[in-house]
Design a protein around this motif. Structure first.
Motif, PDB file in Angstrom:
ATOM      1  N   GLU A  37      -4.030   6.456  -0.606  1.00 26.56           N
ATOM      2  CA  GLU A  37      -3.074   6.194   0.475  1.00 26.56           C
ATOM      3  C   GLU A  37      -3.236   7.296   1.512  1.00 26.56           C
ATOM      4  O   GLU A  37      -3.719   8.389   1.203  1.00 26.56           O
ATOM      5  CB  GLU A  37      -1.633   6.199  -0.053  1.00 26.56           C
ATOM      6  CG  GLU A  37      -1.334   5.113  -1.062  1.00 26.56           C
ATOM      7  CD  GLU A  37      -1.280   3.716  -0.453  1.00 26.56           C
ATOM      8  OE1 GLU A  37      -1.103   3.590   0.770  1.00 26.56           O
ATOM      9  OE2 GLU A  37      -1.427   2.751  -1.229  1.00 26.56           O
ATOM     10  N   ARG A  39      -0.792   8.988   3.162  1.00 28.73           N
ATOM     11  CA  ARG A  39       0.129  10.084   2.863  1.00 28.73           C
ATOM     12  C   ARG A  39       1.320   9.535   2.095  1.00 28.73           C
ATOM     13  O   ARG A  39       1.599   8.346   2.149  1.00 28.73           O
ATOM     14  CB  ARG A  39       0.580  10.798   4.125  1.00 28.73           C
ATOM     15  CG  ARG A  39       1.569  10.039   4.964  1.00 28.73           C
ATOM     16  CD  ARG A  39       1.918  10.721   6.278  1.00 28.73           C
ATOM     17  NE  ARG A  39       0.914  10.635   7.282  1.00 28.73           N
ATOM     18  CZ  ARG A  39       0.630   9.545   7.996  1.00 28.73           C
ATOM     19  NH1 ARG A  39       1.281   8.432   7.771  1.00 28.73           N
ATOM     20  NH2 ARG A  39      -0.301   9.555   8.912  1.00 28.73           N
ATOM     21  N   HIS A  40       2.026  10.416   1.407  1.00 25.12           N
ATOM     22  CA  HIS A  40       3.260  10.038   0.712  1.00 25.12           C
ATOM     23  C   HIS A  40       4.342   9.842   1.778  1.00 25.12           C
ATOM     24  O   HIS A  40       4.468  10.666   2.688  1.00 25.12           O
ATOM     25  CB  HIS A  40       3.666  11.134  -0.277  1.00 25.12           C
ATOM     26  CG  HIS A  40       4.803  10.753  -1.149  1.00 25.12           C
ATOM     27  ND1 HIS A  40       6.108  10.919  -0.759  1.00 25.12           N
ATOM     28  CD2 HIS A  40       4.830  10.199  -2.387  1.00 25.12           C
ATOM     29  CE1 HIS A  40       6.901  10.487  -1.713  1.00 25.12           C
ATOM     30  NE2 HIS A  40       6.154  10.044  -2.720  1.00 25.12           N
ATOM     31  N   ASP A  43       7.006  12.887   1.450  1.00 25.66           N
ATOM     32  CA  ASP A  43       6.474  14.242   1.279  1.00 25.66           C
ATOM     33  C   ASP A  43       5.051  14.262   1.825  1.00 25.66           C
ATOM     34  O   ASP A  43       4.082  14.116   1.075  1.00 25.66           O
ATOM     35  CB  ASP A  43       6.502  14.649  -0.194  1.00 25.66           C
ATOM     36  CG  ASP A  43       6.131  16.108  -0.405  1.00 25.66           C
ATOM     37  OD1 ASP A  43       5.691  16.771   0.561  1.00 25.66           O
ATOM     38  OD2 ASP A  43       6.270  16.587  -1.546  1.00 25.66           O
ATOM     39  N   LEU A  49      -0.121  11.974  -6.808  1.00 23.75           N
ATOM     40  CA  LEU A  49       1.106  11.638  -7.526  1.00 23.75           C
ATOM     41  C   LEU A  49       0.774  10.684  -8.661  1.00 23.75           C
ATOM     42  O   LEU A  49      -0.015   9.746  -8.481  1.00 23.75           O
ATOM     43  CB  LEU A  49       2.096  10.965  -6.572  1.00 23.75           C
ATOM     44  CG  LEU A  49       3.429  10.521  -7.164  1.00 23.75           C
ATOM     45  CD1 LEU A  49       4.260  11.734  -7.587  1.00 23.75           C
ATOM     46  CD2 LEU A  49       4.182   9.669  -6.157  1.00 23.75           C
ATOM     47  N   GLU A  51       2.637   8.029 -11.178  1.00 20.07           N
ATOM     48  CA  GLU A  51       3.848   7.258 -11.452  1.00 20.07           C
ATOM     49  C   GLU A  51       3.574   6.375 -12.655  1.00 20.07           C
ATOM     50  O   GLU A  51       2.639   5.567 -12.623  1.00 20.07           O
ATOM     51  CB  GLU A  51       4.225   6.373 -10.267  1.00 20.07           C
ATOM     52  CG  GLU A  51       4.718   7.118  -9.061  1.00 20.07           C
ATOM     53  CD  GLU A  51       5.123   6.193  -7.932  1.00 20.07           C
ATOM     54  OE1 GLU A  51       4.744   4.993  -7.941  1.00 20.07           O
ATOM     55  OE2 GLU A  51       5.823   6.663  -7.022  1.00 20.07           O
ATOM     56  N   PHE A  71      -1.860   8.117  -7.276  1.00 17.07           N
ATOM     57  CA  PHE A  71      -2.102   8.103  -5.841  1.00 17.07           C
ATOM     58  C   PHE A  71      -2.852   9.367  -5.452  1.00 17.07           C
ATOM     59  O   PHE A  71      -2.511  10.463  -5.909  1.00 17.07           O
ATOM     60  CB  PHE A  71      -0.784   8.070  -5.058  1.00 17.07           C
ATOM     61  CG  PHE A  71      -0.002   6.805  -5.242  1.00 17.07           C
ATOM     62  CD1 PHE A  71      -0.289   5.683  -4.479  1.00 17.07           C
ATOM     63  CD2 PHE A  71       1.015   6.731  -6.172  1.00 17.07           C
ATOM     64  CE1 PHE A  71       0.431   4.513  -4.648  1.00 17.07           C
ATOM     65  CE2 PHE A  71       1.753   5.569  -6.350  1.00 17.07           C
ATOM     66  CZ  PHE A  71       1.455   4.452  -5.575  1.00 17.07           C
ATOM     67  N   PHE A  73      -3.688  11.211  -1.869  1.00 18.78           N
ATOM     68  CA  PHE A  73      -3.276  11.135  -0.470  1.00 18.78           C
ATOM     69  C   PHE A  73      -4.317  11.772   0.441  1.00 18.78           C
ATOM     70  O   PHE A  73      -4.554  12.977   0.410  1.00 18.78           O
ATOM     71  CB  PHE A  73      -1.897  11.763  -0.294  1.00 18.78           C
ATOM     72  CG  PHE A  73      -0.840  11.057  -1.101  1.00 18.78           C
ATOM     73  CD1 PHE A  73      -0.493   9.752  -0.809  1.00 18.78           C
ATOM     74  CD2 PHE A  73      -0.238  11.674  -2.179  1.00 18.78           C
ATOM     75  CE1 PHE A  73       0.466   9.075  -1.565  1.00 18.78           C
ATOM     76  CE2 PHE A  73       0.724  11.023  -2.937  1.00 18.78           C
ATOM     77  CZ  PHE A  73       1.071   9.711  -2.627  1.00 18.78           C
TER      78      PHE A  73
END
Length: 116
Positions: A37, A39-40, A43, A49, A51, A71, A73
């Motif tokens: 992705e 960016r988060h 954040d 990340l 999950e 993820f 980023f």
């Protein structure tokens, strides 16, 4: 200046980082997908990340659930690096760190192991 890199090239580097995982550990990964992705959403400095439900926390009741998600980023990783070699290193660290969470390893231990 952030490193300029196409999304396709970045995704290639994430795939290369996944290839660094020893075969026996990669074979043990279950019901997990790795996603890139930009960016988060809340954040923007977060590099990666995990999950999901770590393998160490799954029991006989685990089943019929959507895959865990890792993820990576893209924008913050590119922003922190000066060249592509550094991007390669930081992606590898981020991927291994998040895969570590999939195996139930907490942040403190990952830092001790040098994957932070």
């Amino acid at each position: 200046m952030p490193v300029e890199m196409t999304r396709a090239r970045f995704e290639e580097l994430v795939a290369d980082a996944l290839d660094l995982i020893p075969e026996e550990l990669a074979a043990a990964m279950r019901n997990v997908v790795v996603l890139v992705e930009d960016r988060h959403p809340s954040d923007p400095d977060l590099l990666g990340l995990y999950e999901g439900i770590a393998l160490t926390e799954r029991d006989s009741q685990y089943g019929g659930v959507l895959p865990d998600r890792i993820f990576v980023f893209r924008e913050p990783l590119l922003a922190m690096c000066e060249d592509e070699d550094e991007v390669v290193d930081e992606i590898a660290i981020t991927v291994i760190h998040e895969v570590g969470h999939h195996f139930g390893i907490d942040d403190e231990r990952l830092h001790e192991l040098g994957w932070a």
